[in-house]
Every structure is written in C-alpha cells, then in structure tokens.
Design a protein around this motif. Structure first.
Motif, PDB file in Angstrom:
ATOM      1  N   ARG A  72       0.733  -1.031   0.190  1.00  0.00           N
ATOM      2  CA  ARG A  72      -0.233  -0.063   0.152  1.00  0.00           C
ATOM      3  C   ARG A  72       0.859   0.849   0.141  1.00  0.00           C
ATOM      4  NH1 ARG A  72      -4.155  -2.244   3.844  1.00  0.00           N
ATOM      5  NH2 ARG A  72      -5.423  -3.115   3.078  1.00  0.00           N
ATOM      6  N   GLN A  73       1.785   1.593   0.388  1.00  0.00           N
ATOM      7  CA  GLN A  73       2.543   2.416   0.522  1.00  0.00           C
ATOM      8  C   GLN A  73       3.948   2.635  -0.490  1.00  0.00           C
ATOM      9  OE1 GLN A  73       5.748   1.552   3.816  1.00  0.00           O
ATOM     10  NE2 GLN A  73       6.766   4.320   3.686  1.00  0.00           N
ATOM     11  N   GLU A  74       4.223   1.791  -0.984  1.00  0.00           N
ATOM     12  CA  GLU A  74       4.182   2.197  -2.483  1.00  0.00           C
ATOM     13  C   GLU A  74       3.935   2.058  -3.551  1.00  0.00           C
ATOM     14  OE1 GLU A  74       7.696   0.984  -3.788  1.00  0.00           O
ATOM     15  OE2 GLU A  74       8.410   1.147  -1.752  1.00  0.00           O
ATOM     16  N   LEU A  75       2.354   1.679  -3.364  1.00  0.00           N
ATOM     17  CA  LEU A  75       1.188   2.082  -4.253  1.00  0.00           C
ATOM     18  C   LEU A  75       1.057   3.735  -4.509  1.00  0.00           C
ATOM     19  CD1 LEU A  75      -1.179  -0.819  -4.023  1.00  0.00           C
ATOM     20  CD2 LEU A  75       0.280   0.126  -6.278  1.00  0.00           C
ATOM     21  N   ARG A  76       0.529   3.942  -2.463  1.00  0.00           N
ATOM     22  CA  ARG A  76       0.653   5.743  -2.516  1.00  0.00           C
ATOM     23  C   ARG A  76       1.614   6.438  -3.373  1.00  0.00           C
ATOM     24  NH1 ARG A  76      -1.568   3.696   3.325  1.00  0.00           N
ATOM     25  NH2 ARG A  76      -3.285   3.498   3.052  1.00  0.00           N
ATOM     26  N   ALA A  77       2.692   6.078  -3.285  1.00  0.00           N
ATOM     27  CA  ALA A  77       3.584   6.583  -4.224  1.00  0.00           C
ATOM     28  C   ALA A  77       3.831   6.989  -4.839  1.00  0.00           C
ATOM     29  CB  ALA A  77       5.141   6.040  -3.272  1.00  0.00           C
ATOM     30  N   LEU A  78       4.020   6.086  -5.529  1.00  0.00           N
ATOM     31  CA  LEU A  78       2.823   6.207  -6.832  1.00  0.00           C
ATOM     32  C   LEU A  78       2.115   6.874  -7.591  1.00  0.00           C
ATOM     33  CD1 LEU A  78       4.200   2.416  -8.124  1.00  0.00           C
ATOM     34  CD2 LEU A  78       5.606   4.582  -9.031  1.00  0.00           C
ATOM     35  N   LEU A  79       1.494   7.072  -6.764  1.00  0.00           N
ATOM     36  CA  LEU A  79      -0.225   7.476  -7.422  1.00  0.00           C
ATOM     37  C   LEU A  79      -0.157   9.377  -6.763  1.00  0.00           C
ATOM     38  CD1 LEU A  79      -3.165   5.567  -5.457  1.00  0.00           C
ATOM     39  CD2 LEU A  79      -2.522   6.489  -8.112  1.00  0.00           C
ATOM     40  N   ALA A  80       0.965   9.316  -5.741  1.00  0.00           N
ATOM     41  CA  ALA A  80       1.598  10.456  -5.545  1.00  0.00           C
ATOM     42  C   ALA A  80       2.565  11.687  -6.996  1.00  0.00           C
ATOM     43  CB  ALA A  80       1.760  10.989  -3.865  1.00  0.00           C
ATOM     44  N   GLU A  81       3.559  10.240  -7.224  1.00  0.00           N
ATOM     45  CA  GLU A  81       3.781  10.727  -7.962  1.00  0.00           C
ATOM     46  C   GLU A  81       3.332  11.424  -9.306  1.00  0.00           C
ATOM     47  OE1 GLU A  81       7.364   8.899 -10.311  1.00  0.00           O
ATOM     48  OE2 GLU A  81       7.681   8.106  -8.516  1.00  0.00           O
ATOM     49  N   LEU A  82       2.052  10.384  -9.737  1.00  0.00           N
ATOM     50  CA  LEU A  82       1.416  10.123 -11.155  1.00  0.00           C
ATOM     51  C   LEU A  82       0.185  11.603 -10.974  1.00  0.00           C
ATOM     52  CD1 LEU A  82       0.382   6.635 -11.575  1.00  0.00           C
ATOM     53  CD2 LEU A  82       1.648   8.633 -12.863  1.00  0.00           C
ATOM     54  N   GLN A  83       0.125  12.072  -9.447  1.00  0.00           N
ATOM     55  CA  GLN A  83      -0.749  13.069  -8.720  1.00  0.00           C
ATOM     56  C   GLN A  83       0.381  14.640  -9.161  1.00  0.00           C
ATOM     57  OE1 GLN A  83      -2.656  12.032  -6.048  1.00  0.00           O
ATOM     58  NE2 GLN A  83      -4.409  11.390  -7.085  1.00  0.00           N
ATOM     59  N   SER A  84       1.208  14.293  -8.866  1.00  0.00           N
ATOM     60  CA  SER A  84       1.959  15.836  -9.349  1.00  0.00           C
ATOM     61  C   SER A  84       2.309  15.861 -10.733  1.00  0.00           C
ATOM     62  CB  SER A  84       3.657  15.548  -8.274  1.00  0.00           C
ATOM     63  OG  SER A  84       4.836  14.218  -9.088  1.00  0.00           O
ATOM     64  N   ASP A  85       2.317  15.005 -10.972  1.00  0.00           N
ATOM     65  CA  ASP A  85       2.814  15.344 -12.958  1.00  0.00           C
ATOM     66  C   ASP A  85       2.099  15.943 -13.784  1.00  0.00           C
ATOM     67  OD1 ASP A  85       5.643  13.832 -12.780  1.00  0.00           O
ATOM     68  OD2 ASP A  85       4.831  12.291 -13.658  1.00  0.00           O
ATOM     69  N   ASP A  86       0.585  15.829 -12.741  1.00  0.00           N
ATOM     70  CA  ASP A  86      -0.639  15.544 -14.008  1.00  0.00           C
ATOM     71  C   ASP A  86      -0.922  17.126 -13.707  1.00  0.00           C
ATOM     72  OD1 ASP A  86      -1.101  13.118 -15.060  1.00  0.00           O
ATOM     73  OD2 ASP A  86      -2.373  12.548 -13.866  1.00  0.00           O
ATOM     74  N   ASP A  87      -0.590  17.945 -12.337  1.00  0.00           N
ATOM     75  CA  ASP A  87      -0.488  18.831 -11.858  1.00  0.00           C
ATOM     76  C   ASP A  87       0.652  20.213 -12.264  1.00  0.00           C
ATOM     77  OD1 ASP A  87      -2.664  17.507 -10.160  1.00  0.00           O
ATOM     78  OD2 ASP A  87      -1.295  18.208  -8.439  1.00  0.00           O
ATOM     79  N   GLU A  88       0.825  19.764 -13.156  1.00  0.00           N
ATOM     80  CA  GLU A  88       2.210  20.427 -13.417  1.00  0.00           C
ATOM     81  C   GLU A  88       1.607  21.314 -14.415  1.00  0.00           C
ATOM     82  OE1 GLU A  88       6.048  18.937 -13.872  1.00  0.00           O
ATOM     83  OE2 GLU A  88       6.903  18.468 -11.796  1.00  0.00           O
ATOM     84  N   PRO A  89       1.355  22.328 -15.036  1.00  0.00           N
ATOM     85  CA  PRO A  89       0.710  22.931 -16.652  1.00  0.00           C
ATOM     86  C   PRO A  89       2.126  22.658 -17.628  1.00  0.00           C
ATOM     87  CG  PRO A  89       1.878  24.634 -15.146  1.00  0.00           C
ATOM     88  CD  PRO A  89       2.262  22.921 -14.147  1.00  0.00           C
ATOM     89  N   PRO A  90       1.132  21.975 -18.346  1.00  0.00           N
ATOM     90  CA  PRO A  90       2.348  21.117 -19.930  1.00  0.00           C
ATOM     91  C   PRO A  90       2.745  22.789 -20.290  1.00  0.00           C
ATOM     92  CG  PRO A  90      -0.298  21.575 -20.104  1.00  0.00           C
ATOM     93  CD  PRO A  90      -0.458  21.449 -19.193  1.00  0.00           C
ATOM     94  N   THR A  91       4.404  22.563 -20.792  1.00  0.00           N
ATOM     95  CA  THR A  91       4.711  23.700 -21.342  1.00  0.00           C
ATOM     96  C   THR A  91       4.274  23.561 -22.858  1.00  0.00           C
ATOM     97  OG1 THR A  91       6.603  22.824 -21.140  1.00  0.00           O
ATOM     98  CG2 THR A  91       6.365  24.019 -19.643  1.00  0.00           C
ATOM     99  N   THR A  92       4.811  24.902 -23.500  1.00  0.00           N
ATOM    100  CA  THR A  92       4.462  24.726 -25.005  1.00  0.00           C
ATOM    101  C   THR A  92       6.468  25.567 -25.482  1.00  0.00           C
ATOM    102  OG1 THR A  92       3.620  27.616 -24.750  1.00  0.00           O
ATOM    103  CG2 THR A  92       2.679  25.662 -25.053  1.00  0.00           C
ATOM    104  N   LYS A  93       6.209  24.743 -26.444  1.00  0.00           N
ATOM    105  CA  LYS A  93       7.209  25.355 -27.416  1.00  0.00           C
ATOM    106  C   LYS A  93       7.044  26.906 -27.467  1.00  0.00           C
ATOM    107  CE  LYS A  93       7.782  22.248 -30.981  1.00  0.00           C
ATOM    108  NZ  LYS A  93       7.505  21.556 -31.895  1.00  0.00           N
ATOM    109  N   ARG A  94       6.529  28.181 -27.219  1.00  0.00           N
ATOM    110  CA  ARG A  94       6.777  29.544 -26.917  1.00  0.00           C
ATOM    111  C   ARG A  94       7.586  29.449 -25.209  1.00  0.00           C
ATOM    112  NH1 ARG A  94       1.886  31.789 -30.222  1.00  0.00           N
ATOM    113  NH2 ARG A  94       2.637  31.027 -32.214  1.00  0.00           N
ATOM    114  N   GLU A  95       7.076  29.051 -24.542  1.00  0.00           N
ATOM    115  CA  GLU A  95       7.130  29.478 -23.316  1.00  0.00           C
ATOM    116  C   GLU A  95       9.147  28.469 -22.934  1.00  0.00           C
ATOM    117  OE1 GLU A  95       3.127  29.139 -21.023  1.00  0.00           O
ATOM    118  OE2 GLU A  95       4.455  27.710 -20.900  1.00  0.00           O
ATOM    119  N   SER A  96       8.969  27.264 -23.605  1.00  0.00           N
ATOM    120  CA  SER A  96      10.685  26.869 -23.707  1.00  0.00           C
ATOM    121  C   SER A  96      11.852  27.472 -24.310  1.00  0.00           C
ATOM    122  CB  SER A  96      10.232  25.016 -23.501  1.00  0.00           C
ATOM    123  OG  SER A  96      10.033  25.148 -24.794  1.00  0.00           O
ATOM    124  N   SER A  97      11.578  28.323 -25.801  1.00  0.00           N
ATOM    125  CA  SER A  97      12.368  29.106 -26.192  1.00  0.00           C
ATOM    126  C   SER A  97      12.323  30.326 -25.441  1.00  0.00           C
ATOM    127  CB  SER A  97      11.875  28.836 -27.575  1.00  0.00           C
ATOM    128  OG  SER A  97      10.579  29.982 -27.752  1.00  0.00           O
TER     129      SER A  97
END
Length: 176
Positions: A150-175
């Motif tokens: 359960r602890q390993e699954l929660r850690a994986l879920l938290a990692e996935l949610q943190s990836d989803d919370d980050e706003p996607p970057t576009t090419k213009r912002e990155s350049s």
C-alpha cells in the motif's frame, strides 16, 4: 651466360630443371602399418602354412631333378626364406607400433585438453546454478506485506498526481 644479358631476380631462369616430386615421407610408414596389419591376420598364417606345406611337399615328392631344396639338409632354403621373412617383419612391426604410439600420444593430449575444457565449463555452470539458487532464495524469503505494498502504491499515485498538476509547457514558453 652470354655477355650483355641481364638476369634479374624477378624472372625465372630459363632452362631451370624442376625437381621430381619427392615421395611422401609417410608412405613408408603406411606401408609398415599395412605389413603389421597383414601379418596379424589368420589369412597370413594360412598362406604362410600353405607355402611351407607346398615347399616341403614339392621337395620331398617330386623327382630329384626338379627339387630345389634338399630334405636331407633340413630344407635349408626354406629355413633361410622364413628367417628372411622374420628379420624383415620384426622391424616393420616395430615401426608400425612406433607410429601408433605417436598417434596415441597426440590423442591423449587432445583428450586431456578436452577434459580440462569440460572441467572448466562444468565448474562455471555449477557456479551459475549456485548463483541462481541464491537469487531465488532471496526472492522467496522476501515477503511483501500489505502495508509495504500500500505504501509503494500511494507513493506511485502521489508521483503521478504531481506530474499531472504541473502545467504543460509549450514550445514558445520553453524557447523564450
């Protein structure tokens, strides 16, 4: 050579005699083995016995004018013939045995090398089997409890949610 003729080392000489092909050194060895094999057969003994019987029969039963060996002298010519045959047979058989000994020596060396390779391969495979057994033992002794899972699954879920919370970057912002 004629005067003014230039002989270079890059061209063959004219009229050079070629050597006659040399007989194989092994030919005599094969002959000695053939003689040794032939003398060790029942056929050779039968032929030699027939030869002696015919010799003795001819020189005792035929008229004296066509006999070539005297029975009164103990068949001297026959004795000489058999002695000659024996004097040549013994060295030929010894030569054949020497050749066989050489072949046996080579075969023994090859067998020893093969045995060493087999031993090394066997030892390597034994080490690999032991390593696999140890790895399997480690896997079977590790018990995964529900809490750990359960602890390993929660850690994986938290990692996935943190990836989803980050706003996607576009090419213009990155350049920029």
């Amino acid at each position: 050579m004629a005067r003014g003729t230039r002989v270079g080392l890059d061209a063959p000489r004219r009229g050079a005699k070629t050597r006659a092909p040399q007989p194989s050194r092994d030919r005599f060895g094969r002959f000695t083995e053939w003689v040794a094999r032939a003398m060790g057969t029942p056929a050779f003994l039968v032929i030699l016995s027939l030869f002696c019987i015919l010799w003795i029969g001819w020189n005792t039963l035929m008229p004296e004018g066509i006999r070539f060996d005297d029975a009164a002298l103990g068949f001297t010519a026959l004795t000489l013939m058999l002695s000659l045959q024996a004097s040549y047979a013994a060295p030929l058989i010894l030569l054949a045995q020497n050749r066989q000994d050489d072949r046996d020596r080579v075969q023994i060396e090859q067998d020893r090398q093969r045995a060493e390779r087999n031993l090394a391969d066997t030892e390597y495979l034994a080490r690999e089997i032991v390593a696999l057994r140890m790895a399997l033992e480690d896997r079977t002794t590790q018990v995964v409890t529900r809490d750990v899972l359960r602890q390993e699954l929660r850690a994986l879920l938290a990692e996935l949610q943190s990836d989803d919370d980050e706003p996607p970057t576009t090419k213009r912002e990155s350049s920029a």
